[in-house]
Design an enzyme around this catalytic site. Structure first.
Site, PDB file in Angstrom:
ATOM      1  CG  ASP A 200      -2.005   0.935   1.248  1.00 57.39           C
ATOM      2  OD1 ASP A 200      -2.926   0.751   0.434  1.00 57.39           O
ATOM      3  OD2 ASP A 200      -1.990   1.884   2.061  1.00 57.39           O
ATOM      4  CG  ASP A 333      -8.332   2.557  -3.285  1.00 53.69           C
ATOM      5  OD1 ASP A 333      -9.068   2.347  -2.303  1.00 53.69           O
ATOM      6  OD2 ASP A 333      -7.086   2.434  -3.259  1.00 53.69           O
TER       7      ASP A 333
HETATM    8  O1  ISL Z   1      -5.575   7.963  -5.451  1.00 54.96           O
HETATM    9  C1  ISL Z   1      -4.934   8.522  -4.591  1.00 54.96           C
HETATM   10  C2  ISL Z   1      -3.786   9.418  -4.913  1.00 54.96           C
HETATM   11  O2  ISL Z   1      -3.578   9.595  -6.272  1.00 54.96           O
HETATM   12  C3  ISL Z   1      -5.269   8.385  -3.179  1.00 54.96           C
HETATM   13  O3  ISL Z   1      -6.658   8.294  -3.040  1.00 54.96           O
HETATM   14  C4  ISL Z   1      -4.556   7.281  -2.470  1.00 54.96           C
HETATM   15  O4  ISL Z   1      -3.201   7.602  -2.416  1.00 54.96           O
HETATM   16  C5  ISL Z   1      -4.560   5.905  -3.011  1.00 54.96           C
HETATM   17  O5  ISL Z   1      -5.768   5.542  -3.498  1.00 54.96           O
HETATM   18  C6  ISL Z   1      -3.989   4.984  -1.909  1.00 54.96           C
HETATM   19  O6  ISL Z   1      -4.811   3.932  -1.583  1.00 54.96           O
HETATM   20  C7  ISL Z   1      -4.411   2.984  -0.643  1.00 54.96           C
HETATM   21  O7  ISL Z   1      -4.106   3.551   0.622  1.00 54.96           O
HETATM   22  C8  ISL Z   1      -5.183   4.130   1.344  1.00 54.96           C
HETATM   23  C9  ISL Z   1      -6.449   3.278   1.365  1.00 54.96           C
HETATM   24  O8  ISL Z   1      -7.533   4.066   1.790  1.00 54.96           O
HETATM   25  C10 ISL Z   1      -6.747   2.681   0.020  1.00 54.96           C
HETATM   26  O9  ISL Z   1      -7.859   1.838   0.098  1.00 54.96           O
HETATM   27  C11 ISL Z   1      -5.505   1.970  -0.431  1.00 54.96           C
HETATM   28  O10 ISL Z   1      -5.680   1.245  -1.618  1.00 54.96           O
HETATM   29  C12 ISL Z   1      -4.693   4.325   2.748  1.00 54.96           C
HETATM   30  O11 ISL Z   1      -4.241   3.103   3.254  1.00 54.96           O
END
Ligand code: ISL
Ligand code: CA
Length: 562
Positions: A200, A333
């Site tokens: 992550d 996401d």
């Molecule tokens: O898209 C993004 C930046 O360009 C942000 O929303 C984010 O950095 C990205 O989606 C990261 O996601 C991951 O870490 C988050 C979590 O909420 C997500 O579900 C995960 O996939 C925090 O742990």
């Protein structure tokens, strides 16, 4: 060339456990539910399962806020059930990759509780604590989930950094004990039988230590300080160290994939060059940012499909010699692929879901299938703000209300790109709760479960599921899918998505019509005699004749010439 790595011909399936299948009727998916559906994964033919977090967690961000890395949250089941799942998957030749969330922990993790006990705590330095500036936050950094990235701790008067929710404090990777604790935890999971990690926001772990203000943005109190925490000064050192401390000397075929918002092709090559020993592949974000305006992810500006194609083709070309990429349309996401990049009007839904699958799975890289994507699941018809559960959307809406921002624009953004689109329950059958639960699901089931579900597709010729299954089989059977060179065709055509893959004498042609109207294509005589490996419309000729072909709306085909 040395033998290609095993993962070049592999396909990964992502499970978001909360929304996959519920075995005990509490409305939340769990390990028992996954165990009931392992044959769905085996039928599809995937090589690897990536499991989103199931560790102990207060669930502030659905498990991406971990309070114990070495236990399972009772919401999802037990460690014994996880062992059972590992065995059930391994029996079917499927690997299990766990989510590694180590940029931050939960504020309820014992490490943070100890760190927050006071400035003299032996673990104080495990997180990022700073004094305020003029009785305000240490700098202007904003959180991804709205507001400041700093939270005041009343007791000590200091602030801690949280790039995400305030319940997700960032670990201090400058501290060697933190790094060793993470590596020990990773080794513990590998010893238990897991086959690797999806990491992550792993390119955020090395921060610029000045913690300077980010360049101000007019009208914004807090700004995204991306350039100060992404791909930071020690990132390559940390990843190489992790690789060495965790994977060196281990037998077996492991998989590591780094989720890296903002990563460029140049950086991706460095991260994935096998000689450097960092990660096997990255998740880049360029193609999932194309429909976002400059201000934030909520600023939805509609899809420029030509830009989408050119972006993916640029990645194909840039990593042709060195480096390896993941291929994905969606995940937990992102909104649903068919609604965002295809056409979810019922008349075009099926063909466009198959077209997207064809385009992605024909490319060079490791394809990822997000649960429900193999059924062509669509966005949820969100109408109001209170239908959203995701902390990111909930916080955004609070801010819209507090600051008097444009509510209509916010609702449109949330409906178009809100993360809960991907988190509605998997549609197993046509029943009221889609076979997901016997209780009340934590997020409502999409009403289209009446016609869009696994039962109506598995084993049914021409279904989206069978199309995915066929594509996965093709990658396993023909090395040209895995390692063939890539050449884009018709690069300036916004509707036709076409490219060629070449390996030795084999040439693969992938064509898709990304529009509703039929399109005639001149392929040139060089393709005469090519075999149709897979098509989305029944009854097309098995062998290409010289001349042109006509693709129906959203039709896609794959031809092989050898
Ligand atoms: O898209 C993004 C930046 O360009 C942000 O929303 C984010 O950095 C990205 O989606 C990261 O996601 C991951 O870490 C988050 C979590 O909420 C997500 O579900 C995960 O996939 C925090 O742990
Ligand atoms: Ca449950």
């Amino acid at each position: 060339m040395s033998d290609p790595a095993w993962f070049t011909s592999a396909v990964v399936y992502q499970i978001y456990p909360r929304s996959f299948a519920d075995s005990n009727g509490d409305g939340i998916g769990d390990l028992g539910g996954i165990l009931q559906h392992v044959d769905h994964l085996a039928d599809l033919g995937v090589d690897v399962v990536w499991l989103s977090p199931i560790y102990r967690s207060p669930q502030a961000d659905n498990g991406y806020d971990i309070s114990d890395y070495q236990d399972i949250d009772p919401l999802f089941g037990t460690l014994e059930q996880l062992d059972e799942l590992i065995a059930a998957l391994h029996d079917r030749g499927i690997k299990l990759v766990m989510d590694l969330v180590v940029n931050h922990t939960s504020d309820e993790h014992p490490w943070f509780v100890e760190s927050a006990a006071g400035p003299d705590s032996p673990k104080r330095d495990w997180y990022i604590w700073r004094d305020g500036r003029d009785a305000q936050e240490p700098n202007n950094w904003g959180s991804f989930f709205s507001g400041s990235a700093w939270q005041l701790d009343e007791a000590s008067g200091q602030y801690y950094l949280h790039l995400f929710d305030r319940k997700q404090p960032d670990l201090n990777w400058e501290n060697e004990d933190v790094r060793e604790a993470v590596y020990a935890m990773m080794r513990w999971w590998l010893d238990r039988g897991v086959d690797g990690f999806r990491m992550d926001v792993i390119n955020f772990i090395s921060k610029e230590q000045s913690f300077a203000d980010a360049p101000p943005v007019p009208g914004e109190r807090y700004v995204n300080a991306f350039q100060l925490f992404a791909n930071g000064p020690r990132i390559h050192e940390f990843l190489a160290e992790m690789h060495e401390r965790v994977f060196e000397g281990r037998e077996g075929k492991h998989l590591t994939v780094g989720e890296m918002p903002g990563v460029t092709t140049e950086e991706a090559i460095l991260y994935t060059d096998p000689a450097r020993g960092e990660v096997d592949m990255v998740f880049q974000f360029e193609h999932v940012s194309i429909d976002q305006g400059p201000t934030s992810k909520w600023d939805w500006i509609g899809l420029d499909r030509l830009a989408l194609k050119q972006s993916l083709h640029r990645w194909q070309t840039a990593l042709a010699q060195q480096g390896w990429n993941s291929l994905y349309w969606d995940n937990h996401d992102q909104p649903r692929a068919v609604s965002r990049f295809g056409d979810d009007d019922p008349a075009y839904w099926e063909q466009s879901a198959k077209a997207l699958a064809t385009i992605l799975h024909g490319m060079r890289g490791t394809p990822y299938v997000y649960q429900g994507e193999e059924l062509g699941m669509t966005n949820y018809p969100f109408r109001s703000a209170d239908e959203h559960r995701d902390v990111e959307a909930v916080n955004h809406w609070k801010r819209v209300l507090a600051e008097g921002l444009d509510q209509q624009a916010a609702l449109t953004g949330m409906a178009k790109v809100g993360r809960d689109n991907a988190r509605t329950p998997v549609q197993w059958d046509a029943s009221e709760q889609a076979g997901f639960t016997t209780g009340e699901p934590w997020l409502p089931v999409n009403p289209n479960r009446s016609w869009l579900n696994a039962v109506s597709q598995v084993g049914k010729d021409g279904s989206v599921f069978e199309h995915y299954r066929a594509l996965i089989r093709l990658r396993h059977e023909h090395p040209v899918f895995a390692t063939g060179d890539f050449t884009g065709l018709m690069d300036n055509d916004p509707e036709i998505w076409a490219y060629v893959r070449t390996l030795d004498r084999q040439r693969l042609l992938v064509v898709a019509n990304c529009s509703r109207a039929p399109r005639e294509l001149e392929l040139g005589d060089g393709w005469a005699g090519a075999r149709l490996l897979l098509g989305s419309v029944d009854g097309r000729a098995d062998v290409l004749r010289p001349g042109s072909i006509t693709l129906a709306g959203w039709e896609s085909r794959v031809y092989l010439l050898d």
